[in-house]
Enzyme design. Structure first.
Site, PDB file in Angstrom:
ATOM      1  CB  THR A 134       5.516  35.062   3.789  1.00  0.00           C
ATOM      2  OG1 THR A 134       6.620  35.449   4.299  1.00  0.00           O
ATOM      3  CG2 THR A 134       5.331  33.774   4.440  1.00  0.00           C
ATOM      4  CG  ASP A 135      10.355  37.465   2.842  1.00  0.00           C
ATOM      5  OD1 ASP A 135       9.683  37.167   3.862  1.00  0.00           O
ATOM      6  OD2 ASP A 135      10.962  38.295   2.590  1.00  0.00           O
ATOM      7  CD  GLU A 136       8.717  36.013   8.453  1.00  0.00           C
ATOM      8  OE1 GLU A 136       8.377  34.872   9.139  1.00  0.00           O
ATOM      9  OE2 GLU A 136       8.465  37.095   8.541  1.00  0.00           O
ATOM     10  CE1 TYR A 171       2.551  34.353   8.635  1.00  0.00           C
ATOM     11  CE2 TYR A 171       4.848  34.845   8.548  1.00  0.00           C
ATOM     12  CZ  TYR A 171       3.635  35.062   7.959  1.00  0.00           C
ATOM     13  OH  TYR A 171       3.452  35.803   6.773  1.00  0.00           O
ATOM     14  CE  LYS A 197       1.176  32.936   4.352  1.00  0.00           C
ATOM     15  NZ  LYS A 197       0.141  33.468   3.835  1.00  0.00           N
ATOM     16  N   PRO A 250      13.025  34.539  19.773  1.00  0.00           N
ATOM     17  CG  PRO A 250      11.594  33.515  21.286  1.00  0.00           C
ATOM     18  CD  PRO A 250      11.536  34.856  20.590  1.00  0.00           C
ATOM     19  N   GLY A 251      14.510  32.294  17.801  1.00  0.00           N
ATOM     20  CA  GLY A 251      14.458  31.867  16.445  1.00  0.00           C
ATOM     21  C   GLY A 251      14.347  32.972  15.315  1.00  0.00           C
TER      22      GLY A 251
HETATM   23  P1  NAD Z   1      -2.961  41.311   8.343  1.00  0.00           P
HETATM   24  O1  NAD Z   1      -2.839  40.155   9.462  1.00  0.00           O
HETATM   25  O2  NAD Z   1      -3.105  42.594   8.337  1.00  0.00           O
HETATM   26  O3  NAD Z   1      -4.362  40.636   7.854  1.00  0.00           O
HETATM   27  C1  NAD Z   1      -5.175  39.372   7.627  1.00  0.00           C
HETATM   28  C2  NAD Z   1      -6.564  39.458   7.709  1.00  0.00           C
HETATM   29  O4  NAD Z   1      -6.943  37.985   7.534  1.00  0.00           O
HETATM   30  C3  NAD Z   1      -7.370  40.029   8.653  1.00  0.00           C
HETATM   31  O5  NAD Z   1      -8.375  40.826   7.745  1.00  0.00           O
HETATM   32  C4  NAD Z   1      -7.877  38.913   9.122  1.00  0.00           C
HETATM   33  O6  NAD Z   1      -9.215  39.323   9.777  1.00  0.00           O
HETATM   34  C5  NAD Z   1      -8.252  37.919   8.197  1.00  0.00           C
HETATM   35  N1  NAD Z   1      -8.257  36.597   8.861  1.00  0.00           N
HETATM   36  C6  NAD Z   1      -7.319  36.109   9.415  1.00  0.00           C
HETATM   37  N2  NAD Z   1      -7.776  34.753   9.776  1.00  0.00           N
HETATM   38  C7  NAD Z   1      -8.616  34.501   9.007  1.00  0.00           C
HETATM   39  C8  NAD Z   1      -9.586  33.353   8.790  1.00  0.00           C
HETATM   40  N3  NAD Z   1      -9.318  32.329   9.345  1.00  0.00           N
HETATM   41  N4  NAD Z   1     -10.665  33.474   7.857  1.00  0.00           N
HETATM   42  C9  NAD Z   1     -10.895  34.642   7.061  1.00  0.00           C
HETATM   43  N5  NAD Z   1     -10.309  35.612   7.496  1.00  0.00           N
HETATM   44  C10 NAD Z   1      -9.067  35.825   8.210  1.00  0.00           C
HETATM   45  O7  NAD Z   1      -2.019  40.438   7.224  1.00  0.00           O
HETATM   46  P2  NAD Z   1      -1.330  41.091   6.164  1.00  0.00           P
HETATM   47  O8  NAD Z   1      -0.013  41.832   6.529  1.00  0.00           O
HETATM   48  O9  NAD Z   1      -2.177  41.970   5.582  1.00  0.00           O
HETATM   49  O10 NAD Z   1      -1.119  39.965   5.391  1.00  0.00           O
HETATM   50  C11 NAD Z   1      -1.680  39.301   4.345  1.00  0.00           C
HETATM   51  C12 NAD Z   1      -1.233  38.125   3.576  1.00  0.00           C
HETATM   52  O11 NAD Z   1       0.119  38.336   2.973  1.00  0.00           O
HETATM   53  C13 NAD Z   1      -0.859  37.049   4.501  1.00  0.00           C
HETATM   54  O12 NAD Z   1      -1.206  35.643   3.863  1.00  0.00           O
HETATM   55  C14 NAD Z   1       0.604  37.090   4.682  1.00  0.00           C
HETATM   56  O13 NAD Z   1       1.119  35.785   5.191  1.00  0.00           O
HETATM   57  C15 NAD Z   1       1.190  37.551   3.244  1.00  0.00           C
HETATM   58  N6  NAD Z   1       2.264  38.398   3.768  1.00  0.00           N
HETATM   59  C16 NAD Z   1       2.257  39.505   4.453  1.00  0.00           C
HETATM   60  C17 NAD Z   1       3.699  40.042   4.405  1.00  0.00           C
HETATM   61  C18 NAD Z   1       3.615  41.253   5.291  1.00  0.00           C
HETATM   62  O14 NAD Z   1       4.673  41.928   5.330  1.00  0.00           O
HETATM   63  N7  NAD Z   1       2.548  41.627   5.985  1.00  0.00           N
HETATM   64  C19 NAD Z   1       4.622  39.854   3.591  1.00  0.00           C
HETATM   65  C20 NAD Z   1       4.413  38.821   2.581  1.00  0.00           C
HETATM   66  C21 NAD Z   1       3.259  37.909   2.639  1.00  0.00           C
HETATM   67  O1  DAU Z   2       8.910  38.715   5.455  1.00  0.00           O
HETATM   68  C1  DAU Z   2       7.693  38.715   5.178  1.00  0.00           C
HETATM   69  C2  DAU Z   2       6.905  38.811   6.527  1.00  0.00           C
HETATM   70  O2  DAU Z   2       7.189  40.006   6.998  1.00  0.00           O
HETATM   71  C3  DAU Z   2       5.320  38.701   6.558  1.00  0.00           C
HETATM   72  O3  DAU Z   2       5.217  37.359   6.232  1.00  0.00           O
HETATM   73  C4  DAU Z   2       4.828  38.426   8.038  1.00  0.00           C
HETATM   74  O4  DAU Z   2       3.319  38.343   7.904  1.00  0.00           O
HETATM   75  C5  DAU Z   2       5.208  40.128   8.546  1.00  0.00           C
HETATM   76  O5  DAU Z   2       4.678  40.353   9.862  1.00  0.00           O
HETATM   77  C6  DAU Z   2       6.516  40.455   8.489  1.00  0.00           C
HETATM   78  O6  DAU Z   2       7.328  39.416   9.312  1.00  0.00           O
HETATM   79  P1  DAU Z   2       8.461  40.149  10.136  1.00  0.00           P
HETATM   80  O7  DAU Z   2       8.875  39.439  11.358  1.00  0.00           O
HETATM   81  O8  DAU Z   2       9.611  40.318   9.304  1.00  0.00           O
HETATM   82  O9  DAU Z   2       7.988  41.668  10.632  1.00  0.00           O
HETATM   83  P2  DAU Z   2       7.770  42.318  12.080  1.00  0.00           P
HETATM   84  O10 DAU Z   2       7.391  43.752  11.487  1.00  0.00           O
HETATM   85  O11 DAU Z   2       7.092  41.632  13.110  1.00  0.00           O
HETATM   86  O12 DAU Z   2       9.487  42.543  12.149  1.00  0.00           O
HETATM   87  C7  DAU Z   2      10.183  43.186  11.414  1.00  0.00           C
HETATM   88  C8  DAU Z   2      11.629  43.232  11.906  1.00  0.00           C
HETATM   89  O13 DAU Z   2      11.616  43.927  12.826  1.00  0.00           O
HETATM   90  C9  DAU Z   2      12.032  41.671  12.604  1.00  0.00           C
HETATM   91  O14 DAU Z   2      13.420  41.566  12.312  1.00  0.00           O
HETATM   92  C10 DAU Z   2      11.759  41.919  14.034  1.00  0.00           C
HETATM   93  C11 DAU Z   2      11.979  43.345  14.299  1.00  0.00           C
HETATM   94  N1  DAU Z   2      11.141  43.738  15.496  1.00  0.00           N
HETATM   95  C12 DAU Z   2      10.157  44.051  15.119  1.00  0.00           C
HETATM   96  C13 DAU Z   2       8.926  44.395  16.248  1.00  0.00           C
HETATM   97  C14 DAU Z   2       7.819  44.423  16.204  1.00  0.00           C
HETATM   98  C15 DAU Z   2      11.775  44.723  16.379  1.00  0.00           C
HETATM   99  O15 DAU Z   2      12.998  44.913  16.350  1.00  0.00           O
HETATM  100  N2  DAU Z   2      11.038  45.220  17.275  1.00  0.00           N
HETATM  101  C16 DAU Z   2       9.739  45.255  17.343  1.00  0.00           C
HETATM  102  O16 DAU Z   2       8.964  45.859  18.089  1.00  0.00           O
END
Ligand code: NAD
Ligand code: DAU
Length: 328
Positions: A117-119, A141, A145, A265-266
């Protein structure tokens, strides 16, 4: 190709599996623990072999990797807010789980791609992070990662395992669990529920349509140089408040639903990725935010049988804990 896709029942993983089976004719084994975010329904229309288990379980991993030519690891706990409330599972899955998978890939002698992730870079006020930018994660998180990324890199340097790391920016699209900003706002807007904006809503995210991320990962898997990291960033940036306003416009919801709540937070202020390296492999994002958001709203509108059971299940308890008193 026969691929082991860990976490393939989640949001990005299931979209990736669909893409690989549909467009590449790959054979896919999915290993997934089925946490609250993982759902077999996400893969109902895709041919695959399913192994129910955790990536930190050596026996399950050994069973799943049999005969596979590469491992793509999506398995993770992915919600920043949950990592602040309860970091335990984040440490286990990202540290121990990644370690077990790396050992299995080493033993099998197969290529290993870590989805990151970019985080891991933290927040950037101006400009964009390159793959060489310092790692400065802010939350449990992103810190876990980052630890996983470093462990992956160590397996390249120490054992010569063919590793690759893809760092994606914020994904959106079909099948995203509705605790994340975009699906939460879409479903709340559709139900005339409050739209909870953290802090001043001026945090900026770099939005990437989920299929574009899947295509980027595919390019890196096929053409990436072992040991390298590749950023995969979306084509558009947008402050959270504007995202919510766009969803209000697309759903016809009342703007009065917009509710400012206590900040995370953070909270990282802005993410932005430079993606020249993956572009040099031939990848380009195909979906701009305006078009992708419209498609995503339409998908949630057309698939109540997918989100209905989620919204009425355990999700309610999470929602109450996270927002309860602030939303009245
Ligand atoms: P998600 O939460 O929708 O899915 C995660 C999946 O992993 C689920 O199916 C869950 O059951 C499975 N899982 C969790 N713990 C496990 C374990 N210990 N063993 C086996 N399976 C397990 O997540 P997502 O948004 O699809 O993200 C997928 C990947 O992409 C993650 O590694 C996340 O860090 C990365 N990522 C997500 C985003 C985003 O915006 N969502 C952006 C960049 C990178
Ligand atoms: O940047 C990549 C990441 O993007 C992934 O690595 C993470 O797995 C994914 O969850 C996502 O993280 P964010 O924290 O950016 O996503 P989230 O959807 O939780 O929040 C996006 C932005 O919106 C963030 O600035 C927090 C804000 N937010 C989120 C929620 C859930 C709100 O303002 N209100 C909300 O209720």
């Amino acid at each position: 190709m026969k691929l082991l896709v860990c976490g393939g029942a989640g949001f990005i993983g299931s979209n990736f599996v669909r893409l690989r089976v549909r467009d590449h004719g790959d054979e896919v084994v999915v290993l997934d623990k089925l946490t609250y975010a993982g759902r077999r329904e996400n893969l109902a229309d895709v041919e695959h072999v399913f192994v129910h288990g955790a990536i930190e379980d050596r026996d399950k991993v050994a069973e799943a990797i049999e005969g596979c030519e590469a491992v793509v690891n999506f398995a993770a706990e992915t919600h920043v807010d949950r990592s602040i409330a309860e970091p335990d599972a984040f440490v286990t899955t990202h540290a121990v789980g990644t370690y077990v998978l790396l050992e299995a890939a080493r033993e099998a002698g197969v290529r290993y791609l870590q989805v990151s992730t970019d985080e891991v870079y933290g927040s950037i006020a101006e400009g964009s992070f390159t793959e060489g930018s310092p790692l400065a994660p802010s939350s449990p998180y992103s810190a876990t990662k980052t630890g996983a990324d470093l462990l992956v890199a160590s397996y390249f340097h120490t054992y010569g395992l063919e590793t690759l790391i893809c760092r994606g920016s914020n994904n959106y699209g079909p099948y995203q669990y509705p605790e994340k900003l975009i699906p939460l706002m879409i479903l709340n807007a559709m139900h005339a529920d409050p739209l909870p904006v953290y802090g001043d809503g001026q945090q900026v995210r770099n939005w990437l349509y989920v299929e574009d991320f899947g295509r980027g990962i595919g390019h890196v898997l096929a053409h990436g140089r072992p040991g390298e990291v590749y950023n995969v960033g979306g084509p558009d940036e947008c402050p959270n408040l504007e995202v919510v306003e766009r969803i209000i416009a697309l759903t016809g919801a009342d703007r009065e639903l917009l509710t400012y709540v206590t900040d995370r937070p953070g909270h990282d202020r802005r993410y932005s990725l430079a993606s020249e390296k993956v572009r040099a492999l031939g990848w380009e994002a195909q979906v701009h935010f305006a078009e992708g958001l419209e498609q995503t709203v339409a998908w949630y509108r057309d698939n109540p049988e997918w989100w209905g059971p989620i919204r009425s299940g355990d999700y309610r308890a999470y929602y109450e804990r996270q927002y309860g008193s602030q939303l009245g």
